[in-house]
Design an enzyme around this catalytic site. Structure first.
Site, mmCIF file in Angstrom:
data_model
loop_
_atom_site.group_PDB
_atom_site.id
_atom_site.type_symbol
_atom_site.label_atom_id
_atom_site.label_comp_id
_atom_site.label_asym_id
_atom_site.label_seq_id
_atom_site.Cartn_x
_atom_site.Cartn_y
_atom_site.Cartn_z
ATOM 1 N N HIS A 23 57.145 135.120 73.370
ATOM 2 C CA HIS A 23 57.252 136.514 73.836
ATOM 3 C C HIS A 23 56.276 136.749 74.972
ATOM 4 C CE1 HIS A 23 54.445 136.266 70.439
ATOM 5 N NE2 HIS A 23 53.716 137.190 71.051
ATOM 6 N N ASP A 62 56.157 147.074 71.002
ATOM 7 C CA ASP A 62 55.180 146.476 70.085
ATOM 8 C C ASP A 62 54.735 147.551 69.092
ATOM 9 O OD1 ASP A 62 52.613 145.406 69.015
ATOM 10 O OD2 ASP A 62 52.951 143.836 70.485
HETATM 11 P P1 5GP Z 1 50.928 137.620 69.682
HETATM 12 O O1 5GP Z 1 49.652 137.909 68.923
HETATM 13 O O2 5GP Z 1 51.730 136.548 68.976
HETATM 14 O O3 5GP Z 1 50.750 137.361 71.140
HETATM 15 O O4 5GP Z 1 51.767 138.972 69.625
HETATM 16 C C1 5GP Z 1 52.566 139.350 68.546
HETATM 17 C C2 5GP Z 1 52.810 140.826 68.719
HETATM 18 O O5 5GP Z 1 53.822 141.202 67.813
HETATM 19 C C3 5GP Z 1 51.566 141.675 68.350
HETATM 20 O O6 5GP Z 1 51.166 142.442 69.488
HETATM 21 C C4 5GP Z 1 52.061 142.544 67.210
HETATM 22 O O7 5GP Z 1 51.575 143.871 67.290
HETATM 23 C C5 5GP Z 1 53.562 142.502 67.353
HETATM 24 N N1 5GP Z 1 54.265 142.657 66.084
HETATM 25 C C6 5GP Z 1 53.931 142.105 64.884
HETATM 26 N N2 5GP Z 1 54.832 142.459 63.940
HETATM 27 C C7 5GP Z 1 55.744 143.255 64.551
HETATM 28 C C8 5GP Z 1 56.924 143.929 64.102
HETATM 29 O O8 5GP Z 1 57.316 143.874 62.932
HETATM 30 N N3 5GP Z 1 57.609 144.662 65.017
HETATM 31 C C9 5GP Z 1 57.214 144.764 66.333
HETATM 32 N N4 5GP Z 1 57.959 145.529 67.126
HETATM 33 N N5 5GP Z 1 56.110 144.131 66.800
HETATM 34 C C10 5GP Z 1 55.389 143.386 65.933
#
Ligand code: 5GP
Ligand code: ZN
Length: 141
Positions: free
Chosen positions: A99, A30
């Site tokens: 995810h 992340d």
């Molecule tokens: P959610 O909020 O949908 O549960 O988690 C999405 C996750 O994706 C977040 O923790 C965020 O930091 C991560 N994330 C967002 N954009 C990117 C990216 O471009 N690359 C990576 N490796 N992680 C990302």
């Protein structure tokens, strides 16, 4: 070409610190780590969220998360692990490709859940990824 960020990571068109992969899943770091080593496990096949994902892909991402959690204990010295899934905007989902967050926990770490995402240091993330990486993971970013 795809407009889904995580499909881009799976395809390799978006750079990531990939640490593991198998026929059905990819695991990568992340970019806003909640703790050092915070990684995400995704199915290769696009599905939006927990309600949408194929049962076989759900099983495969769960097993891959367990494998990664074991590596976090062995390679990073994690004392425990949180597995987190956000399903829907109201549950703080921001990327709509299913995810599982695999968040290593260290005794005394300051993390309070839910965390406030803060950009990580890319060199530190890369160094941690190198410790976690197995034969299915490649450094492509
Ligand atoms: P959610 O909020 O949908 O549960 O988690 C999405 C996750 O994706 C977040 O923790 C965020 O930091 C991560 N994330 C967002 N954009 C990117 C990216 O471009 N690359 C990576 N490796 N992680 C990302
Ligand atoms: Zn996708």
């Amino acid at each position: 070409m795809t407009d889904c960020l995580f499909c881009g990571i799976v395809e390799g068109s978006v750079p990531s610190q990939t640490v593991a992969s198998d026929e059905r899943t990819v695991a990568f770091m992340d970019i806003n780590p909640a703790t050092p080593g915070h990684a995400l496990v995704v199915p290769r096949a696009h599905s939006a969220d927990l309600l949408d994902i194929d049962a076989g892909d759900l099983a495969a991402t769960s097993v891959a998360s367990q494998r990664l959690a074991r590596r976090m204990k062995e390679e990073l010295g994690a004392d425990g692990v949180n597995l987190i899934n956000a399903c829907g905007e109201v549950a703080f989902q921001t990327v709509f490709h299913f995810h599982i967050h695999v968040v290593p926990r260290y005794r005394g770490d300051p993390l309070k859940l839910p965390w406030v995402p803060t950009e990580g240091d890319p060199d530190e993330i890369a160094a941690t990824a190198a410790k976690l990486r197995d034969a299915g993971g490649g450094d492509d970013g």
